[in-house]
Motif scaffolding. Structure first.
Motif, PDB file in Angstrom:
ATOM      1  N   LEU A  30       0.834  -1.202   0.000  1.00  0.00           N
ATOM      2  CA  LEU A  30       0.000   0.000   0.000  1.00  0.00           C
ATOM      3  C   LEU A  30       0.873   1.257   0.000  1.00  0.00           C
ATOM      4  O   LEU A  30       0.488   2.274  -0.561  1.00  0.00           O
ATOM      5  CB  LEU A  30      -0.947   0.018   1.199  1.00  0.00           C
ATOM      6  N   GLU A  31       2.023   1.170   0.670  1.00  0.00           N
ATOM      7  CA  GLU A  31       2.969   2.285   0.688  1.00  0.00           C
ATOM      8  C   GLU A  31       4.373   1.711   0.611  1.00  0.00           C
ATOM      9  O   GLU A  31       4.660   0.684   1.212  1.00  0.00           O
ATOM     10  CB  GLU A  31       2.865   3.072   2.000  1.00  0.00           C
ATOM     11  N   TYR A  32       5.218   2.424  -0.123  1.00  0.00           N
ATOM     12  CA  TYR A  32       6.606   2.004  -0.230  1.00  0.00           C
ATOM     13  C   TYR A  32       7.462   3.252  -0.333  1.00  0.00           C
ATOM     14  O   TYR A  32       7.145   4.165  -1.099  1.00  0.00           O
ATOM     15  CB  TYR A  32       6.805   1.118  -1.461  1.00  0.00           C
ATOM     16  N   HIS A  33       8.516   3.301   0.448  1.00  0.00           N
ATOM     17  CA  HIS A  33       9.432   4.437   0.418  1.00  0.00           C
ATOM     18  C   HIS A  33      10.851   3.884   0.531  1.00  0.00           C
ATOM     19  O   HIS A  33      11.160   3.163   1.473  1.00  0.00           O
ATOM     20  CB  HIS A  33       9.148   5.396   1.580  1.00  0.00           C
ATOM     21  N   ALA A  34      11.681   4.211  -0.463  1.00  0.00           N
ATOM     22  CA  ALA A  34      13.065   3.737  -0.431  1.00  0.00           C
ATOM     23  C   ALA A  34      13.980   4.786  -1.039  1.00  0.00           C
ATOM     24  O   ALA A  34      13.588   5.542  -1.926  1.00  0.00           O
ATOM     25  CB  ALA A  34      13.202   2.432  -1.201  1.00  0.00           C
ATOM     26  N   THR A  35      15.204   4.814  -0.542  1.00  0.00           N
ATOM     27  CA  THR A  35      16.255   5.609  -1.151  1.00  0.00           C
ATOM     28  C   THR A  35      17.101   4.648  -1.966  1.00  0.00           C
ATOM     29  O   THR A  35      17.632   3.675  -1.432  1.00  0.00           O
ATOM     30  CB  THR A  35      17.117   6.313  -0.083  1.00  0.00           C
ATOM     31  N   LEU A  36      17.190   4.921  -3.256  1.00  0.00           N
ATOM     32  CA  LEU A  36      17.984   4.090  -4.158  1.00  0.00           C
ATOM     33  C   LEU A  36      19.320   4.788  -4.355  1.00  0.00           C
ATOM     34  O   LEU A  36      19.360   5.935  -4.797  1.00  0.00           O
ATOM     35  CB  LEU A  36      17.276   3.929  -5.502  1.00  0.00           C
ATOM     36  N   GLN A  37      20.391   4.110  -3.986  1.00  0.00           N
ATOM     37  CA  GLN A  37      21.715   4.715  -4.123  1.00  0.00           C
ATOM     38  C   GLN A  37      22.561   3.887  -5.074  1.00  0.00           C
ATOM     39  O   GLN A  37      22.801   2.717  -4.853  1.00  0.00           O
ATOM     40  CB  GLN A  37      22.421   4.830  -2.774  1.00  0.00           C
ATOM     41  N   GLN A  38      22.991   4.569  -6.124  1.00  0.00           N
ATOM     42  CA  GLN A  38      23.855   3.956  -7.127  1.00  0.00           C
ATOM     43  C   GLN A  38      25.047   4.890  -7.270  1.00  0.00           C
ATOM     44  O   GLN A  38      24.903   6.013  -7.754  1.00  0.00           O
ATOM     45  CB  GLN A  38      23.092   3.822  -8.444  1.00  0.00           C
ATOM     46  N   ASP A  39      26.205   4.448  -6.832  1.00  0.00           N
ATOM     47  CA  ASP A  39      27.391   5.306  -6.740  1.00  0.00           C
ATOM     48  C   ASP A  39      27.041   6.536  -5.897  1.00  0.00           C
ATOM     49  O   ASP A  39      26.580   6.388  -4.796  1.00  0.00           O
ATOM     50  CB  ASP A  39      27.918   5.681  -8.130  1.00  0.00           C
ATOM     51  N   GLU A  40      27.203   7.737  -6.443  1.00  0.00           N
ATOM     52  CA  GLU A  40      26.913   8.965  -5.690  1.00  0.00           C
ATOM     53  C   GLU A  40      25.473   9.437  -5.864  1.00  0.00           C
ATOM     54  O   GLU A  40      25.046  10.373  -5.205  1.00  0.00           O
ATOM     55  CB  GLU A  40      27.875  10.081  -6.131  1.00  0.00           C
ATOM     56  N   MET A  41      24.735   8.817  -6.762  1.00  0.00           N
ATOM     57  CA  MET A  41      23.364   9.246  -7.056  1.00  0.00           C
ATOM     58  C   MET A  41      22.397   8.634  -6.044  1.00  0.00           C
ATOM     59  O   MET A  41      22.390   7.435  -5.812  1.00  0.00           O
ATOM     60  CB  MET A  41      22.989   8.800  -8.472  1.00  0.00           C
ATOM     61  N   ARG A  42      21.581   9.513  -5.439  1.00  0.00           N
ATOM     62  CA  ARG A  42      20.547   9.083  -4.490  1.00  0.00           C
ATOM     63  C   ARG A  42      19.194   9.527  -5.012  1.00  0.00           C
ATOM     64  O   ARG A  42      18.978  10.714  -5.238  1.00  0.00           O
ATOM     65  CB  ARG A  42      20.800   9.676  -3.114  1.00  0.00           C
TER      66      ARG A  42
END
Length: 186
Positions: A30-42
């Motif tokens: 119903l809800e999803y919250h994530a920080t996706l970090q790939q190298d320096e990109m967030r």
């Protein structure tokens, strides 16, 4: 609000394997919250689903957002064209033509620098992905942060649908990260 997750990987393929596994482990999303970090990109990923009930219709949305490190005052906003926009254009609403016919036909483009915006969307694959996404808006927005009285720029791609299909999410992420990287290099 759901628990904030950090999903980190050195490349997009590994990041997507982790994200797909995480999403598939949630039976009733119903809800999803994530920080996706790939190298320096967030990149912040938010998905919300409200199924509604009774006489209420449900809704859902998906958004990708990221802080912009670029300086200057460049701005752009795109959204899918509708009948209401045709009326707005009749009364003088801005709609910049970037010179990409299929893209220009599908989106209303507002910007303070048409040539910079044209260069931002010169990649055929990026434009193609955006044209295939469900009803979306994409642009630079400004948000005030707790520790900063001034607003700061963020790039935001918002889909007016809760997207849980990993392939569609990955396509949207690819277009978003392409534009984000171009902006942060300016």
């Amino acid at each position: 609000m759901p628990e904030e997750k950090l999903i980190s990987a050195p490349d997009e393929e590994s990041l997507w394997l982790k994200l797909t596994a995480d999403l598939s482990a949630i039976p009733d999303l119903l809800e999803y919250h994530a920080t996706l970090q790939q190298d320096e990109m967030r990149v912040l990923l938010d998905i919300e689903i409200d199924p509604g009930g009774g006489f209420e219709g449900g809704y859902g949305y998906t958004s990708f957002s990221s802080f912009l490190f670029m300086g200057g005052d460049f701005r752009f906003a795109i959204h899918q064209q509708s009948f209401v926009d045709e009326i707005g254009k009749f009364f003088g609403m801005q709609d910049v033509k970037l010179g990409y016919p299929e893209f220009d036909e599908r989106f209303i483009v507002k910007t303070n620098d048409p040539s910079k915006c044209r260069a931002l969307f010169e990649d055929v694959a990026c434009r193609s992905i955006l044209q295939q996404l469900p009803d979306c808006s994409f642009g630079i927005v400004r948000y005030a942060l707790q520790d900063n009285p001034d607003s700061v720029p963020f790039l935001e791609l918002r889909l007016d649908e809760a997207v849980t299909n990993p392939d569609l999410l990955r396509s949207a992420y690819a277009a978003f990260s392409h534009v984000l990287n171009k902006l942060n290099l300016q």
